[in-house]
Scaffold this active site. Structure first.
Site, short mmCIF file in Angstrom:
data_model
loop_
_atom_site.label_atom_id
_atom_site.label_comp_id
_atom_site.label_asym_id
_atom_site.label_seq_id
_atom_site.Cartn_x
_atom_site.Cartn_y
_atom_site.Cartn_z
N ASP A 13 0.81 -1.23 0.00
CA ASP A 13 0.00 0.00 0.00
C ASP A 13 0.85 1.28 0.00
O ASP A 13 0.44 2.30 0.56
CB ASP A 13 -0.96 0.03 1.21
CG ASP A 13 -1.87 -1.17 1.22
OD1 ASP A 13 -2.28 -1.60 0.14
OD2 ASP A 13 -2.16 -1.67 2.33
N LYS A 16 1.95 2.18 -5.12
CA LYS A 16 2.51 1.63 -6.36
C LYS A 16 1.59 1.90 -7.55
O LYS A 16 2.04 2.25 -8.64
CB LYS A 16 2.71 0.10 -6.23
CG LYS A 16 3.63 -0.30 -5.11
CD LYS A 16 3.69 -1.81 -4.93
CE LYS A 16 2.44 -2.45 -4.37
NZ LYS A 16 2.13 -2.08 -2.98
N GLY A 40 -4.57 -4.22 -3.72
CA GLY A 40 -5.60 -3.21 -3.98
C GLY A 40 -4.91 -1.90 -4.29
O GLY A 40 -4.12 -1.41 -3.48
N HIS A 41 -5.12 -1.40 -5.49
CA HIS A 41 -4.47 -0.15 -5.89
C HIS A 41 -5.53 0.89 -6.20
O HIS A 41 -6.43 0.64 -6.98
CB HIS A 41 -3.61 -0.37 -7.15
CG HIS A 41 -2.68 -1.53 -7.04
ND1 HIS A 41 -1.80 -1.68 -5.99
CD2 HIS A 41 -2.49 -2.61 -7.83
CE1 HIS A 41 -1.11 -2.80 -6.16
NE2 HIS A 41 -1.52 -3.37 -7.26
N GLN A 223 1.95 -6.06 -3.18
CA GLN A 223 2.39 -6.19 -1.78
C GLN A 223 3.70 -5.42 -1.58
O GLN A 223 3.93 -4.43 -2.27
CB GLN A 223 2.54 -7.67 -1.37
CG GLN A 223 1.23 -8.41 -1.25
CD GLN A 223 0.68 -8.94 -2.55
OE1 GLN A 223 1.38 -9.63 -3.26
NE2 GLN A 223 -0.56 -8.62 -2.88
#
Ligand code: GDP
Ligand code: IMO
Ligand code: MG
Length: 433
Positions: A13, A16, A40-41, A223
């Site tokens: 988180d 990225k 999750g982006h 990650q």
């Protein structure tokens, strides 16, 4: 020029997605090389917010080839949902390709992930419960179902039966669960195969082509380094290699294809799930960071644990990934905090101190940060677009990090929006490749 790997330098988180989105505009391709929909982006573009779990963050550009590489574990139901969601947002998905060799997350992987965590009770990992660990376990046990298998009913049926056989005992408690109905599972996965067929491909040649043409090829990690199954805080890690070296095996290129490796780090630290976190703040400052940085998970909505920047972990990360540059995000979140503390070594049990990241689990569990205090700033920095526009103390913070790491800070995030970023000359020349 160049193959560029983007990896999380902390516990995930780090931002990225935003960085890859920005670079994607000029890239020939963006290739995810590990992880799955545990990632999750969040990408903010004007009034629109996009959330990706599986789809590479370059998808918002028509000319970019977006590849889900062989090293990724794919939940086809989630992928189709994401494709449909993006279609509704009028995103062109013709450039999306999924490796035929990527492994599929099956319904039993989800059940096993839940059951595994329940069994651990208080010692749980705090996984995202997306079936990631059990899917990678089947891959290693050679019991995995791959993307290519959902294009052939006979093979699919045989492989599911073989995969379920050794799990019978563990899955007994779910005997009556409709998700384990063999007939339904085969039907569902064949239907997913039909939907995904236009995207299924032999993907390494896409990367090779971009590299041969001298275009920018981005390898997008999910990650973070400290969640790596070998080099992270095992067992409180994810089930794949998240470090830069994994880009090669997870995308199908050799080490010589990589020219630059950027680690993404926040100006502080966060972690979701259980496990050691030597600079964690349990006080009001931790709450303040969580609030100011909106530190709630994109995937599970869980509160992220917050703490000070950890140079011991970051130096380790720079080394293990061979970082050539650091992207420091969320510098704006530190505005108004004075002093800003940075851990430069750890204190352990019995007065021990550690300059280097300890390999031993028990040592790490007892480690806490030893800090230097740096002066903060009060000015709003979200409008800064050059280093010169930052307050002197913010520049001092960046210089301190560069000195500690021995690599340059190439890009600085000063807010969530696309344009809230400072590109240094070094970063701009790579992005322009
Ligand atoms: P990823 O998993 O590494 O892609 O990161 P996430 O998207 O899960 O979390 C990063 C969050 O920080 C997202 O909500 C981004 O919109 C946000 N973000 C990224 N860069 C910055 C920044 O420089 N400042 C602020 N305030 N937010 C940022
Ligand atoms: P992005 O790509 C932060 C964490 C989980 C848990 C551990 C294992 O958004 O940075 P898993 O479901 O992978 O078996 O869970 O890893 N985790 C993440 N934490 N960001 C992520 O991805 C994560 N993906 C997994 O919280 O501690
Ligand atoms: Mg995330």
């Amino acid at each position: 020029m160049p193959g560029l790997v983007i990896v999380g330098a902390q516990w995930g988180d780090e931002g990225k997605g935003k960085v890859v989105d920005l670079l994607g505009e000029r890239a020939h391709s963006v290739i995810r090389f590990q992880g799955g929909n545990n990632a999750g982006h969040t990408i903010v573009r004007g009034d629109e917010t996009f959330k990706f779990h599986l789809i590479p963050s370059g998808i918002l550009y028509e000319d970019c080839n977006c590849v889900i590489g062989n090293g990724v574990v794919v939940d086809p139901r989630v992928l189709i949902e994401e494709i449909d969601g993006l279609r509704r947002q009028r995103v062109d998905l013709r450039g999306l390709k999924v490796s035929a060799n990527a492994h599929l997350i099956m319904p039993y992987h989800l059940l096993l992930d839940h059951a595994g965590e329940a069994k651990l009770g208080k010692r749980e990992i705090g996984t995202t419960k997306r079936g990631i660990g059990p899917c990678y376990a089947d891959k290693a046990a050679r019991l995995g179902i791959r993307v290519q298998d959902i294009l052939d009913e006979k093979i699919l049926r045989q492989k599911i039966a073989a995969a379920l056989e050794p799990k019978r005992l563990t899955l007994r408690e779910f005997e009556k669960d409709p998700r384990l109905d063999m007939h339904q599972m085969v039907e569902d996965y064949l239907a997913y195969g039909q939907r995904l067929a236009p995207h299924i491909a032999d993907t390494p040649p896409i990367a090779w082509q971009g590299l041969d043409e001298g275009r920018l090829v981005i390898f997008e990690g999910a990650q973070g380094t400290l969640l790596d199954i070998d080099h992270g805080t095992y067992p409180f890690v994810t089930s794949s290699n998240t470090v830069a070296g994994a880009a090669c095996s997870g995308a199908g290129v050799g080490p010589k294809a990589i020219d630059e490796i950027w680690g993404i780090a926040k100006a502080y630290c966060t972690r979701v799930g259980a496990g050691p976190f030597p600079t964690e703040l349990h006080d009001q400052l931790g709450d303040r960071l969580r609030k100011a940085g909106h530190e709630f998970g994109t995937t599970t909505g869980r509160e992220r644990r917050c703490g000070w920047l950890d140079m011991v972990a970051l130096r380790y990360s720079a080394r293990i990934n061979s970082l050539t540059g650091l992207v420091l995000t969320k510098l704006d979140v530190l505005t108004g905090i004075d002093p800003i503390r940075v851990a430069v070594r750890y204190a352990g049990a019995e007065d021990a101190t550690f300059e280097d990241f300890p390999y031993h689990q028990s040592v790490l569990h007892h480690a806490s940060g030893e800090y230097v205090d740096l002066p903060g700033w009060d000015e709003d920095i979200t409008g800064a677009r050059t280093l010169e526009e930052l307050p002197a103390n913010a520049r001092r913070y960046l210089e301190f990090i560069e000195e500690q790491l021995g690599i340059p800070v190439v890009t600085i995030g000063v807010g969530p929006a696309r344009d809230e970023i400072i590109w240094t000359d070094a970063a701009a020349s790579i992005a322009a490749a």
